[in-house]
Enzyme design. Structure first.
Site, PDB file in Angstrom:
ATOM      1  N   ASP A 175       1.011  -1.288   0.060  1.00 45.22           N
ATOM      2  CA  ASP A 175      -0.037  -0.046  -0.164  1.00 45.22           C
ATOM      3  C   ASP A 175       0.783   1.257  -0.139  1.00 45.22           C
ATOM      4  OD1 ASP A 175      -2.151  -1.651   0.120  1.00 45.22           O
ATOM      5  OD2 ASP A 175      -2.502  -1.384   2.194  1.00 45.22           O
TER       6      ASP A 175
HETATM    7  P1  NAP Z   1       0.720  -3.960   3.020  1.00 44.09           P
HETATM    8  O1  NAP Z   1       0.186  -2.889   2.354  1.00 44.09           O
HETATM    9  O2  NAP Z   1      -0.117  -4.551   4.173  1.00 44.09           O
HETATM   10  O3  NAP Z   1       1.406  -5.060   2.068  1.00 44.09           O
HETATM   11  C1  NAP Z   1       2.105  -6.016   2.723  1.00 44.09           C
HETATM   12  C2  NAP Z   1       2.513  -7.092   1.532  1.00 44.09           C
HETATM   13  O4  NAP Z   1       3.505  -7.846   2.082  1.00 44.09           O
HETATM   14  C3  NAP Z   1       1.465  -7.744   1.127  1.00 44.09           C
HETATM   15  O5  NAP Z   1       0.895  -7.485  -0.098  1.00 44.09           O
HETATM   16  C4  NAP Z   1       2.194  -9.201   1.147  1.00 44.09           C
HETATM   17  O6  NAP Z   1       2.079  -9.722  -0.210  1.00 44.09           O
HETATM   18  C5  NAP Z   1       3.694  -8.978   1.535  1.00 44.09           C
HETATM   19  N1  NAP Z   1       3.989 -10.238   2.389  1.00 44.09           N
HETATM   20  C6  NAP Z   1       3.415 -10.782   3.496  1.00 44.09           C
HETATM   21  N2  NAP Z   1       4.119 -11.719   3.999  1.00 44.09           N
HETATM   22  C7  NAP Z   1       5.411 -11.755   3.202  1.00 44.09           C
HETATM   23  C8  NAP Z   1       6.404 -12.357   3.413  1.00 44.09           C
HETATM   24  N3  NAP Z   1       6.614 -13.366   4.202  1.00 44.09           N
HETATM   25  N4  NAP Z   1       7.333 -12.471   2.437  1.00 44.09           N
HETATM   26  C9  NAP Z   1       7.266 -11.218   1.652  1.00 44.09           C
HETATM   27  N5  NAP Z   1       6.210 -10.418   1.465  1.00 44.09           N
HETATM   28  C10 NAP Z   1       5.138 -10.814   2.361  1.00 44.09           C
HETATM   29  O7  NAP Z   1       1.945  -3.280   3.760  1.00 44.09           O
HETATM   30  P2  NAP Z   1       2.625  -1.819   3.737  1.00 44.09           P
HETATM   31  O8  NAP Z   1       2.908  -1.472   2.458  1.00 44.09           O
HETATM   32  O9  NAP Z   1       3.601  -1.958   4.925  1.00 44.09           O
HETATM   33  O10 NAP Z   1       1.446  -0.960   4.300  1.00 44.09           O
HETATM   34  C11 NAP Z   1       0.868  -1.005   5.526  1.00 44.09           C
HETATM   35  C12 NAP Z   1      -0.561  -0.935   5.393  1.00 44.09           C
HETATM   36  O11 NAP Z   1      -1.168  -1.275   6.675  1.00 44.09           O
HETATM   37  C13 NAP Z   1      -1.261   0.371   5.067  1.00 44.09           C
HETATM   38  O12 NAP Z   1      -2.624   0.168   4.352  1.00 44.09           O
HETATM   39  C14 NAP Z   1      -1.540   1.048   6.463  1.00 44.09           C
HETATM   40  O13 NAP Z   1      -2.435   1.925   6.489  1.00 44.09           O
HETATM   41  C15 NAP Z   1      -2.101  -0.436   7.133  1.00 44.09           C
HETATM   42  N6  NAP Z   1      -1.759  -0.120   8.648  1.00 44.09           N
HETATM   43  C16 NAP Z   1      -0.647   0.507   9.239  1.00 44.09           C
HETATM   44  C17 NAP Z   1      -0.393   0.551  10.697  1.00 44.09           C
HETATM   45  C18 NAP Z   1       0.577   1.252  11.190  1.00 44.09           C
HETATM   46  O14 NAP Z   1       0.302   1.924  11.949  1.00 44.09           O
HETATM   47  N7  NAP Z   1       1.872   1.424  10.259  1.00 44.09           N
HETATM   48  C19 NAP Z   1      -1.297  -0.399  11.353  1.00 44.09           C
HETATM   49  C20 NAP Z   1      -2.457  -1.134  10.776  1.00 44.09           C
HETATM   50  C21 NAP Z   1      -2.561  -1.051   9.419  1.00 44.09           C
HETATM   51  P3  NAP Z   1       2.053 -11.281  -0.555  1.00 44.09           P
HETATM   52  O15 NAP Z   1       1.049 -11.996   0.475  1.00 44.09           O
HETATM   53  O16 NAP Z   1       2.132 -11.686  -2.042  1.00 44.09           O
HETATM   54  O17 NAP Z   1       3.389 -11.755  -0.045  1.00 44.09           O
END
Ligand code: NAP
Length: 541
Positions: free
Chosen positions: A467
């Site tokens: 994201d």
């Molecule tokens: P993300 O959008 O959740 O994407 C994480 C990606 O990691 C997934 O597409 C997944 O794809 C991949 N993944 C999972 N396990 C993996 C592994 N073992 N090895 C390699 N890849 C792996 O993460 P982000 O870009 O960090 O964004 C964070 C999101 O979480 C935002 O939408 C944010 O609003 C939300 N959020 C943030 C917080 C905060 O405070 N930081 C708290 C709650 C929610 P695959 O399954 O294809 O591997």
């Protein structure tokens, strides 16, 4: 002021100073550990000194609470994986808010029993109402936030028809019930005979008094507890109706003012429902902001609790938590380019892209590469930026990141890290992961610092992020859950390599055009394994 009370206040002041120094220390990674220890020391001091308070009558209950609460929270904190920290924080916020609501309710009930009804001032009851309202909302709101993050509830916004009107009605109901609770009820005045006052002084309710209540539709129970509360003042507790009346004789007229805990507990029940309804329309991707806001609420509830008990350390600690929570909420909203009202009320994320839309974006355009091919690219690069995300935390690949950084630097490649404020699942998640493997803090660049440098970057390695690097966020369409969220502009680099296991979406549940971009290569696999393979391949080139 007796010596004992002055000593208590002095220790509370020391604890408050330690909290403030602790919070200041937490503002920088280098001083964070010391800050945490200082704040913990402040809390230890506050607890120990509070336990010396002579009003504490039964240590058994306190020790039992310590053992049960301490053990269960220690087990929870140790066992929860780093990736589940937001849920853990949600649980702690919720329990803090709930505990404040229950504790002020208990203080009010105790005061009503007549032991210290004189303590029920406007400050007491207004603070109790505010603490209970906010604490109850924090309790059920956090429970919903936990459910959404843990996947036991639907992550998507639940948009009930007329939800704004229902929420406003519930809030107004809470305010009206709070006002009723603060001002008490059944205030009336009647001309009393001299014998009525004389009987009250003997602990007996005159027939005349019962008659006055009867004419207002209230039957006093036969057994009343009457105790003097000053000159010509009495407290009359009716155990059956659970109401305590303050009675005051002035100029031959007896004024009656009743107080009951009923409006208070009804208000708490309404606030519990309000907490659920306020959080269910918010999508899972916005939960970090909600948790931070609920954290602020639990702080306000604790501060209100402090006003009820006249306890300065609770007021200071609660205010610090409240202020820190609000500031963090504002910063997170800014990081997503959204207003708090938009996060709370817009129901962003109700519609997410379908498989067909993902198919349209990816069909025939995604190129994958092997670790050896990516190692060759990295070998020829002068500047590499690593953009970590949630997947790095899942794979526990931080040590492999450290190895890769060392291997690249040994070849004279400049390596920096792009840290998005909401990457991962909690604020500072990536900072914590990278600090664990001693990546120098200077190499971690904020989004504002790193974005202008992507055009001069040879390769960006996106490790388990989705994201926070999704160009769809630049789209203004409000049905896109991350619309308007500032992202890491990795697509502007000469080449982008994305390490993840598949084309699955991230937290927001939407496809990512970056994976299909001309300058992007996908290195499919678990992040830790892919990074380790890269290190091996890099050493062989
Ligand atoms: P993300 O959008 O959740 O994407 C994480 C990606 O990691 C997934 O597409 C997944 O794809 C991949 N993944 C999972 N396990 C993996 C592994 N073992 N090895 C390699 N890849 C792996 O993460 P982000 O870009 O960090 O964004 C964070 C999101 O979480 C935002 O939408 C944010 O609003 C939300 N959020 C943030 C917080 C905060 O405070 N930081 C708290 C709650 C929610 P695959 O399954 O294809 O591997």
């Amino acid at each position: 002021m007796p010596h004992e009370a002055a000593f208590l206040k002095l220790i509370y002041l020391a604890a408050a100073v330690l909290f403030i120094l602790g919070l200041k220390g937490l503002a920088h990674p280098r001083t964070a550990l010391r800050g945490n220890l200082l704040a913990a020391l402040g809390m230890l001091l506050a607890i120990v000194v509070t336990l010396t308070d002579h009003r504490i009558v039964d240590f058994r209950i306190i020790i039992a609470g310590f053992v049960v609460g301490g053990l269960s929270s220690a087990i929870l904190a140790y066992r929860a994986p780093m990736t589940a920290m937001p849920q853990v924080v949600a649980v702690f916020n919720g329990l803090g808010g709930g505990a404040s609501a229950l504790a002020v309710g208990a203080a009010f009930e105790e005061a009503l029993r007549g032991e210290w009804i004189e303590a029920i001032t406007i400050q007491f009851s207004a603070s109790a109402a505010a603490a209970a309202l906010v604490g109850a909302v924090a309790f059920t709101g956090s429970a919903v936030a936990f459910g959404k993050l843990q996947g036991v509830m639907q992550e998507k916004p639940v948009l009930l028809p007329g939800r704004h009107a229902v929420n406003v009605t519930l809030l107004v109901a809470c305010v009206v019930l709070s006002a009723w609770h603060v001002w008490g009820y059944t205030p009336f005045l009647f001309a009393a005979s001299p014998s009525a006052a004389e009987e009250l002084s003997r602990g007996v309710a005159a027939a005349e008094l019962r008659q006055e209540f009867h004419s207002r539709g209230i039957e006093l129970s036969p057994e009343l507890h009457i105790k003097p509360a000053g000159e010509n003042e009495w407290h009359i507790t009716d155990p059956t109706n659970k109401v305590t009346y303050e009675a005051r004789l002035q100029d031959g007229r007896l004024g009656i003012h009743g107080r009951s805990a009923l409006p208070f507990w009804i208000m708490v029940a309404v606030a519990l429902v309000l907490g659920v309804l306020l959080v269910i329309p918010i999508g899972g991707a916005d939960m970090p902001v909600v948790i931070s806001l609920l954290n602020a609420y639990s702080g306000i509830a604790a501060a209100g609790h402090g006003w009820v008990l006249n306890n300065s350390v609770l007021i200071v600690a609660g205010s610090l938590v409240g202020a820190a929570g609000f500031i963090l909420t504002a910063l997170m909203c800014k990081a997503m380019n959204r207003s708090l009202a938009n996060v709370a009320f817009a129901g962003v994320g109700a519609e997410v892209s379908t498989a067909t839309e993902s198919e349209d974006i990816y069909a025939g355009k995604v190129k994958s590469a092997s670790a050896e091919e990516v190692a060759l690219m990295l070998d020829g690069a002068r500047r590499v930026v690593i953009a970590p995300g949630y997947g790095l935390a899942v794979s526990r690949g931080q040590y492999a990141v450290q190895d890769l950084t060392k291997a690249l630097e040994a070849k004279g490649v400049e390596v920096e890290f792009a840290i998005h404020p909401v990457a991962g699942r909690m604020p500072g998640h990536m900072n914590v992961l990278l600090a664990e493997v001693n990546i120098p803090y200077e190499k971690l660049k904020t989004m504002e610092e790193i974005n202008p440098t992507f055009r001069q970057t040879d390769v960006v390695l996106v490790v388990g992020a989705n994201d926070v690097v999704n160009p769809m966020a630049r789209n203004a369409d409000p049905s896109i859950p991350i619309a308007g969220m500032p992202i890491l502009d990795v697509d502007q680099a000469r080449s982008v390599v994305v390490i993840k296991r598949s084309l699955s979406p991230g937290f927001a549940g939407i496809a990512n055009p970056l994976f299909a971009a001309d300058n992007t290569l996908m290195l499919f696999g678990d992040a830790k394994k892919a990074l380790t393979d890269l290190v091996v391949a890099l050493k062989e080139t």
